[in-house]
Design a protein around this motif. Structure first.
Motif, short mmCIF file in Angstrom:
data_model
loop_
_atom_site.label_atom_id
_atom_site.label_comp_id
_atom_site.label_asym_id
_atom_site.label_seq_id
_atom_site.Cartn_x
_atom_site.Cartn_y
_atom_site.Cartn_z
N ASP A 182 0.85 -1.18 0.00
CA ASP A 182 0.00 0.00 0.00
C ASP A 182 0.89 1.24 0.00
O ASP A 182 1.67 1.44 0.93
N PRO A 183 0.81 2.09 -1.02
CA PRO A 183 1.68 3.27 -1.06
C PRO A 183 1.56 4.16 0.17
O PRO A 183 2.53 4.81 0.58
N ALA A 184 0.37 4.20 0.78
CA ALA A 184 0.19 5.02 1.98
C ALA A 184 0.97 4.48 3.16
O ALA A 184 1.24 5.21 4.12
N VAL A 185 1.35 3.21 3.10
CA VAL A 185 2.20 2.61 4.14
C VAL A 185 3.66 2.63 3.71
O VAL A 185 4.54 3.06 4.47
N VAL A 186 3.91 2.15 2.51
CA VAL A 186 5.28 2.05 2.00
C VAL A 186 6.01 3.39 2.04
O VAL A 186 7.20 3.47 2.35
N LEU A 187 5.28 4.47 1.75
CA LEU A 187 5.89 5.80 1.71
C LEU A 187 5.40 6.69 2.85
O LEU A 187 5.45 7.92 2.75
N LEU A 188 4.97 6.08 3.94
CA LEU A 188 4.53 6.86 5.10
C LEU A 188 5.71 7.62 5.70
O LEU A 188 6.72 7.02 6.09
N ASN A 189 5.57 8.93 5.80
CA ASN A 189 6.55 9.78 6.48
C ASN A 189 6.06 10.05 7.89
O ASN A 189 4.93 10.51 8.08
N VAL A 190 6.90 9.81 8.87
CA VAL A 190 6.55 10.12 10.25
C VAL A 190 7.02 11.53 10.56
O VAL A 190 8.15 11.76 10.99
N ASN A 191 6.14 12.48 10.31
CA ASN A 191 6.48 13.89 10.52
C ASN A 191 5.89 14.47 11.79
O ASN A 191 6.42 15.44 12.33
N THR A 192 4.78 13.91 12.26
CA THR A 192 4.06 14.46 13.41
C THR A 192 3.80 13.34 14.42
O THR A 192 3.90 12.15 14.09
N PRO A 193 3.44 13.70 15.65
CA PRO A 193 3.07 12.65 16.62
C PRO A 193 1.92 11.78 16.12
O PRO A 193 1.91 10.57 16.39
N GLU A 194 0.99 12.35 15.39
CA GLU A 194 -0.10 11.54 14.83
C GLU A 194 0.43 10.52 13.84
O GLU A 194 0.00 9.35 13.82
N ASP A 195 1.39 10.93 13.00
CA ASP A 195 2.03 9.98 12.08
C ASP A 195 2.71 8.86 12.87
O ASP A 195 2.68 7.69 12.46
N GLY A 196 3.35 9.22 13.98
CA GLY A 196 4.02 8.23 14.80
C GLY A 196 3.05 7.21 15.37
O GLY A 196 3.33 6.00 15.38
N ARG A 197 1.89 7.68 15.83
CA ARG A 197 0.88 6.76 16.35
C ARG A 197 0.38 5.82 15.26
O ARG A 197 0.21 4.62 15.49
N ARG A 198 0.17 6.37 14.07
CA ARG A 198 -0.29 5.52 12.97
C ARG A 198 0.77 4.47 12.62
O ARG A 198 0.45 3.30 12.37
N ALA A 199 2.03 4.89 12.58
CA ALA A 199 3.10 3.95 12.27
C ALA A 199 3.18 2.84 13.30
O ALA A 199 3.37 1.66 12.95
N ARG A 200 3.00 3.17 14.56
CA ARG A 200 3.05 2.13 15.59
C ARG A 200 1.86 1.17 15.47
O ARG A 200 2.01 -0.04 15.68
N GLU A 201 0.70 1.70 15.10
CA GLU A 201 -0.45 0.83 14.89
C GLU A 201 -0.21 -0.13 13.73
O GLU A 201 -0.54 -1.31 13.80
N ILE A 202 0.37 0.38 12.64
CA ILE A 202 0.68 -0.47 11.49
C ILE A 202 1.69 -1.54 11.89
O ILE A 202 1.55 -2.72 11.55
#
Length: 213
Positions: A182-202
């Motif tokens: 999924d491009p939204a996962v493969v190229l996910l940039n962790v720029n904000t705390p919200e991005d970090g939470r999403r990355a940890r969930e994935i």
């Protein structure tokens, strides 16, 4: 084509993490840090790996070459500039330049980008992200880009996407990126705390496969 390896991969870790609110390079996603995950993917795609950072002591434990910006304070463009000079001084043709905040980027995608950049037809190769915007911090750059980068640095024209507009760039289309997930996962940039939470969930829901599918 996807079996080709880049001569060099550089992890760009010189940012200040202002939007994240704290240094994110060593933030944990799953059972690894952001940096460790990107390093693992890079090692599967390149013959050499270096880190672009301006605080070498923080990265000395990695046992890798640490390349500081020649012109600090100019963002990732300065990091790419330093990396390409390091490559040129060693007779290398260019480098994969990968932001340190891409926790799910697979080696296979990086190898595909590097393979497209191996010839003389293009100065840069970058994938298209899920927002249909080209991703300049998961890209291959030829050392031929150095003069243009130095001109942009001198004029303080620092946006990376503007650099891509000024060189011969080959884009890797979204359908090609999808081959690796999924491009939204493969190229996910962790720029904000919200991005970090999403990355940890994935990361908690699926194992990390740095070599790709």
């Amino acid at each position: 084509m996807t079996e080709a390896r880049a001569p060099l991969a550089a992890i760009l870790a010189g940012g200040h993490s202002r939007r994240y609110g704290s240094p994110k390079t060593f933030a944990t996603v799953g059972d690894s840090t952001l940096l460790a995950r990107v390093l693992l993917a890079a090692a599967g795609a390149a013959d050499r790996v270096i880190v672009n950072a301006n605080d070498p002591a923080d990265f000395a434990h990695l046992g890798l070459p640490i390349v500081a910006d020649r012109l600090p304070g100019c963002g990732p463009l300065s990091g790419v500039h330093a990396v390409l000079h390091w490559a040129a001084e060693r007779g290398l043709s260019g480098a994969l330049c990968i932001a340190c905040d891409l926790p799910f980027v697979p080696s296979g995608l990086l190898r595909e980008i590097a393979a497209l950049g191996a010839g003389d037809d293009f100065d840069a190769v970058a994938p298209v992200g899920p927002d249909l915007v080209v991703q300049p911090l998961c890209a291959y750059y030829s050392v031929r880009c150095i003069p243009g980068i130095e001109g942009r640095l001198a004029r303080r024209e620092l946006p990376m996407r503007a650099l891509l507009d000024s060189v011969r760039v080959r884009t890797l289309p979204l359908e090609a990126v999808r081959r690796w997930g999924d491009p939204a996962v493969v190229l996910l940039n962790v720029n904000t705390p919200e991005d970090g939470r999403r990355a940890r969930e994935i990361a908690d829901s699926a194992p990390f496969r740095p070599t790709g599918a």
